[in-house]
Design a protein around this motif. Structure first.
Motif, PDB file in Angstrom:
ATOM      1  N   ASP A 251      10.337 -13.604  13.624  1.00 40.59           N
ATOM      2  CA  ASP A 251      11.368 -13.945  12.637  1.00 40.59           C
ATOM      3  C   ASP A 251      11.377 -15.437  12.326  1.00 40.59           C
ATOM      4  OD1 ASP A 251      12.812 -11.419  12.106  1.00 40.59           O
ATOM      5  OD2 ASP A 251      13.146 -11.487  14.275  1.00 40.59           O
ATOM      6  N   VAL A 252      11.355 -16.249  13.383  1.00 41.25           N
ATOM      7  CA  VAL A 252      11.383 -17.697  13.186  1.00 41.25           C
ATOM      8  C   VAL A 252      10.089 -18.156  12.533  1.00 41.25           C
ATOM      9  CG1 VAL A 252      11.624 -19.948  14.307  1.00 41.25           C
ATOM     10  CG2 VAL A 252      12.934 -18.001  15.163  1.00 41.25           C
TER      11      VAL A 252
ATOM     12  N   PRO B 258       3.472  -2.649  17.339  1.00 40.51           N
ATOM     13  CA  PRO B 258       3.678  -4.070  17.604  1.00 40.51           C
ATOM     14  C   PRO B 258       3.030  -4.971  16.548  1.00 40.51           C
ATOM     15  CG  PRO B 258       2.579  -2.958  19.467  1.00 40.51           C
ATOM     16  CD  PRO B 258       2.686  -1.969  18.365  1.00 40.51           C
ATOM     17  N   GLY B 259       2.031  -4.449  15.849  1.00 37.86           N
ATOM     18  CA  GLY B 259       1.364  -5.223  14.812  1.00 37.86           C
ATOM     19  C   GLY B 259       2.282  -5.598  13.665  1.00 37.86           C
ATOM     20  N   LYS B 260       3.392  -4.860  13.539  1.00 37.18           N
ATOM     21  CA  LYS B 260       4.361  -5.161  12.492  1.00 37.18           C
ATOM     22  C   LYS B 260       4.914  -6.576  12.628  1.00 37.18           C
ATOM     23  CE  LYS B 260       6.402  -0.714  11.738  1.00 37.18           C
ATOM     24  NZ  LYS B 260       7.548   0.025  12.237  1.00 37.18           N
ATOM     25  N   ALA B 261       4.901  -7.087  13.870  1.00 41.95           N
ATOM     26  CA  ALA B 261       5.389  -8.445  14.079  1.00 41.95           C
ATOM     27  C   ALA B 261       4.622  -9.414  13.189  1.00 41.95           C
ATOM     28  CB  ALA B 261       5.251  -8.849  15.549  1.00 41.95           C
ATOM     29  N   TRP B 262       3.356  -9.114  12.917  1.00 40.81           N
ATOM     30  CA  TRP B 262       2.602  -9.936  11.979  1.00 40.81           C
ATOM     31  C   TRP B 262       2.792  -9.440  10.545  1.00 40.81           C
ATOM     32  CZ3 TRP B 262      -0.155 -14.439  12.018  1.00 40.81           C
ATOM     33  CH2 TRP B 262      -0.832 -14.742  10.820  1.00 40.81           C
ATOM     34  N   SER B 263       2.499  -8.155  10.345  1.00 40.79           N
ATOM     35  CA  SER B 263       2.348  -7.690   8.970  1.00 40.79           C
ATOM     36  C   SER B 263       3.680  -7.329   8.321  1.00 40.79           C
ATOM     37  CB  SER B 263       1.361  -6.522   8.918  1.00 40.79           C
ATOM     38  OG  SER B 263       1.889  -5.412   9.595  1.00 40.79           O
ATOM     39  N   GLY B 264       4.783  -7.468   9.046  1.00 43.04           N
ATOM     40  CA  GLY B 264       6.084  -7.262   8.424  1.00 43.04           C
ATOM     41  C   GLY B 264       6.346  -8.297   7.345  1.00 43.04           C
ATOM     42  N   THR B 265       5.803  -9.504   7.525  1.00 38.96           N
ATOM     43  CA  THR B 265       6.078 -10.581   6.562  1.00 38.96           C
ATOM     44  C   THR B 265       4.812 -11.224   6.006  1.00 38.96           C
ATOM     45  OG1 THR B 265       6.201 -12.153   8.393  1.00 38.96           O
ATOM     46  CG2 THR B 265       8.291 -11.224   7.614  1.00 38.96           C
ATOM     47  N   ARG B 266       3.642 -10.835   6.553  1.00 36.24           N
ATOM     48  CA  ARG B 266       2.407 -11.504   6.140  1.00 36.24           C
ATOM     49  C   ARG B 266       1.304 -10.486   5.935  1.00 36.24           C
ATOM     50  NH1 ARG B 266       3.989 -15.130  11.143  1.00 36.24           N
ATOM     51  NH2 ARG B 266       4.491 -13.007  11.730  1.00 36.24           N
TER      52      ARG B 266
END
Lengths: 259, 495
Positions: free
Chosen positions: A190-191, B462-470
């Motif tokens: 998030d950050v 867990p890959g969503k941590a990257w591809s959720g916003t990028r």
């Protein structure tokens, strides 16, 4: 001068254009470039995530592969900083753990002769005008490890200012981190994303077509954010700008086979 | 050290708390405005001094020397304070310190105290401990008052109410002041002058009434037994001079050997914290003086994890900290996550290396703090005592994932690797194996290139941590090494 290109594992795997650009640029400047095929990874991701002991074999491997060269050039501020700043520290820590001087002695030869690309151009070759042509409006983001660990200072800007056709515009909040930070990008997504969005918004405000930096891992994060935010800008590694000439308005991606 | 951080609930891991803060637009606006303003001012104030680098190095060396000989300087300080009429108490942890202070206040027969802004008393949760003993503690620093009246938690070392804007402060004053004493004036607006006047009137009656003052200290001078408080508002001066009894709770790392050493810090601290050339009030006191100031002076020397921290060769540099908060103001993570996400009275980069050392890395929040940084290095660059915060962060990450020897409560213990890192550890080992076998790396790269048409643009799990916003980068048709081998003949085969 026999120079080794340490491309980095990220560039080798994901950004071969940057590697081709470095080869083209250095060759044009009369440097004999070699790419030692045994090279892999400097160990930065391991080290910075807390796996220093897993990073040690990678550092030793790096030293084996590159130890014989006169200079080692890398198009990455953070991987360059890993070798120059953190390899000596790994040696010190091994000593503090009672493991003697072996690691420090193994790594010592590669430390002083590893250069980030813009350092090598300005400090070793003594050039700022590399004969490049790039008719675009560009803004430059100084990546953190290049800026603070290696102290690249205004070297990249001097190089960009000498590029024909290039209009360089200042990036607001340039020295603020883009939010990549290796595993930080996923551990604190998030950050990281909030920082990336602010970086892209600042870049957009310049009206530039291209955001340039000397590190593709940061550009991977910034570029991934740009496409998600549907901005018109593109991320481009500084090597690809410096390699471009009037003959090839963009760096050549010739000889890329069809997949 | 069971009593560390009294009154502190269990905090969620940093990313969980930061998630809320990042999405709070008011908070983001307040923090962006405040940190960018002070950031620019600090840079200007520091640039004025041509010998800044030398002052920074001197500050580092004075602190390192003092920490190296802390045992000797602590005994010297005790002797000096005692000779000047003060009484020295030693507290191993928060519980002991709270017990000592509570007992001292009770002995005066008073049921209220006025407080100078103090990180050490926040750290031990003194206000809560006093409250439990029927003693009310009044915070007199403007920002601490805002936090106390708002039943809030501090979110910054220097400006604990940095997360609040003027409108919110006006609300808090108008609503809460009457519960604690003199109410806010009718028709209070959110102009800074009116808010300050409301606080001044509210606090004045407390200063004049108080019989007991509680403080911390910025510095303690070993050879004279002098304590030093550096402040902007003057409330500290009131608390240090008007009451009959003064109790100071100070971390043992706050010692400097002599007055001459203050020369360095009285230049670097104000410029780093408030961007002032000199702070408005510097109060110094040495024991007690007949007819002038408090008649009784107690110094409570607080360990609370500091000796354990001192035992760590890499981590001990955190004890150089002079609590200026320059690292918070310049930190891009603090600016977006806010101070509360750090789950400690020490937020920001310094908190991320101090809390997991003082408290250990057992809790969720403390095990997550070393990762609350992109390692951009801005904190190290501005630190006036040159604490290499990124170095300590990485060192503490190692402690979390690898475990290893640490000192807890004075005993050497060996920590087990933290839970929840098993998959990461396996991935790191696999990557290490691949990277020491270039042939295997090449096989992996070729596999990625040949399957690239089937790569998704976003990742599940867990890959969503990257591809959720990028977006993910596209894998090229061939890795560089294959191109090199085709075009340059691969003179140097993979080992």
């Amino acid at each position: 001068m026999r120079v080794a290109l340490f491309l980095t594992c990220v560039n080798d795997t994901l950004y071969p254009d940057t590697g081709r650009a470095v080869v083209k640029l250095l060759t044009r400047l009369g440097v004999e470039v070699d790419f030692p095929m045994a090279q892999t990874c400097c160990g930065q991701a391991h080290y910075n995530t807390g796996y220093r002991h897993e990073a040690e074999p990678l550092a030793r491997h790096f030293s084996d592969v590159f130890g014989e060269y006169e200079a080692i050039v890398t198009p990455s501020g953070s991987c360059g900083a890993m070798v120059r700043e953190l390899y000596p520290r790994m040696g010190e820590r091994a000593r503090a753990e009672g493991r003697g001087d072996t690691l420090a002695a193994t790594l010592a030869p590669v430390v002083p002769k590893t250069y980030e690309l813009t350092e090598f151009l300005v400090d070793v070759l003594g050039v700022t005008d590399v004969g490049a042509y790039y008719p675009h409006k560009v803004t430059y983001h100084p990546t953190c490890h290049g800026l603070r660990s290696l102290g690249l200072g205004d070297r990249p800007l001097k190089l960009l200012q000498a590029v024909k056709g290039l209009e360089l515009v200042e990036l607001p909040g340039a020295d603020e981190c883009c939010g990549f930070g290796g595993t930080f990008a996923v551990k604190n997504a998030d950050v990281s994303a909030a920082m990336g969005t602010d970086k892209v918004r600042n870049a957009e405000s310049t009206g530039a077509e291209v955001l340039c930096a000397a590190d593709n891992s940061c550009l991977m994060h910034i570029g991934g954010t740009m496409t998600r935010l549907h901005t018109e800008m593109r991320p481009v590694h500084i090597a690809e700008i410096l390699a471009a000439t009037e003959a090839s308005a963009e760096v050549s991606t010739e000889e890329e086979p069809s997949a | 050290m069971s009593g560390t951080f009294v009154g502190m609930p269990a905090f969620p891991a940093f990313p969980v708390a930061a998630h809320e803060a990042v999405n709070d637009q008011t908070l983001r606006g307040n923090l962006r405005h405040a940190t960018h303003t002070i950031r620019a001012k600090r840079a200007k104030a520091v640039a004025e001094l041509s010998d800044w680098a030398a002052l920074r190095e001197a500050g580092k060396q004075i602190k390192d020397h003092t920490l190296r000989h802390l045992d000797r300087y602590l005994l010297q300080l005790e002797e000096s304070v005692t000779a000047a009429g003060g009484i020295v108490h030693w507290a191993a942890d928060a519980d002991e310190a709270n017990l000592i202070v509570t007992q001292l206040v009770k002995e005066t027969g008073e049921s209220e105290v006025v407080k100078v802004k103090s990180m050490a008393t926040q750290e031990i949760g003194l206000n809560e401990a006093l409250e439990a003993a029927g003693i009310r503690a009044y915070e007199t620093d403007l920002a601490e008052l805002i936090v106390q009246l708002g039943k809030d938690r501090p979110s910054h070392i220097l400006v604990p109410a940095i997360h609040r804007n003027r409108g919110e402060i006006r609300e808090i004053f108008a609503r809460e002041m009457s519960e604690w004493g003199r109410p806010a004036p009718d028709g209070l607006t959110d102009t800074p002058a009116e808010l300050a006047e409301a606080a001044r009137l509210h606090l004045r009656e407390k200063f004049l009434r108080a019989k007991v003052g509680v403080s911390g200290a910025n510095f303690m001078v070993a050879d004279t037994g002098t304590l030093v408080v550096v402040e902007s508002e003057g409330n500290g001066r009131m608390c240090l001079t008007l009451p009959e009894t003064l109790i100071s709770v100070v971390g043992i790392e706050k010692i400097v050997p002599t007055w001459q050493d203050l020369e360095v810090f009285l230049q670097t601290l104000p410029r780093s914290s408030t961007a002032e050339r000199m702070n408005p009030y510097t109060s110094t006191w040495t024991g007690t003086t007949d007819g002038d100031g408090p008649r009784a002076f107690h110094l409570v020397l607080l360990d609370n994890g500091r000796t354990d921290t001192l035992a760590d060769e890499v981590g001990r540099q955190a004890l150089r900290c002079i609590r200026c908060s320059a690292c918070l103001n310049v930190c891009p993570v603090y600016e977006r996550a806010g101070g509360h996400a750090y789950g400690s009275v020490y937020p920001g980069p310094i908190g991320a290396i101090l809390s997991p050392q003082l408290r250990g890395t057992a809790s969720e929040i403390d095990a997550s703090l070393p990762y609350a940084s992109s390692l951009c290095g801005a904190c190290y660059e501005v630190c006036p005592v040159a604490i290499d915060i990124p170095e300590v962060l990485v060192h503490l990450r190692e402690r979390v994932v690898e475990g290893g020897p640490v000192t807890r409560e004075g005993n050497k213990v060996v920590l087990q690797p933290a839970k929840g890192h098993a998959a990461e550890r396996a991935a790191m080992r696999a990557a290490r194996w691949t990277f020491t076998h270039p042939g295997a790396l090449r096989t992996g790269q070729r596999l990625a290139s040949r399957t690239r048409r089937f790569h998704p643009r976003t990742l599940p799990g867990p890959g969503k941590a990257w591809s959720g916003t990028r977006d993910l980068p596209t894998v090229p048709a061939e890795p560089f090494r294959d191109w090199w081998q085709r075009t340059h003949g691969g003179k140097d085969g993979a080992k």
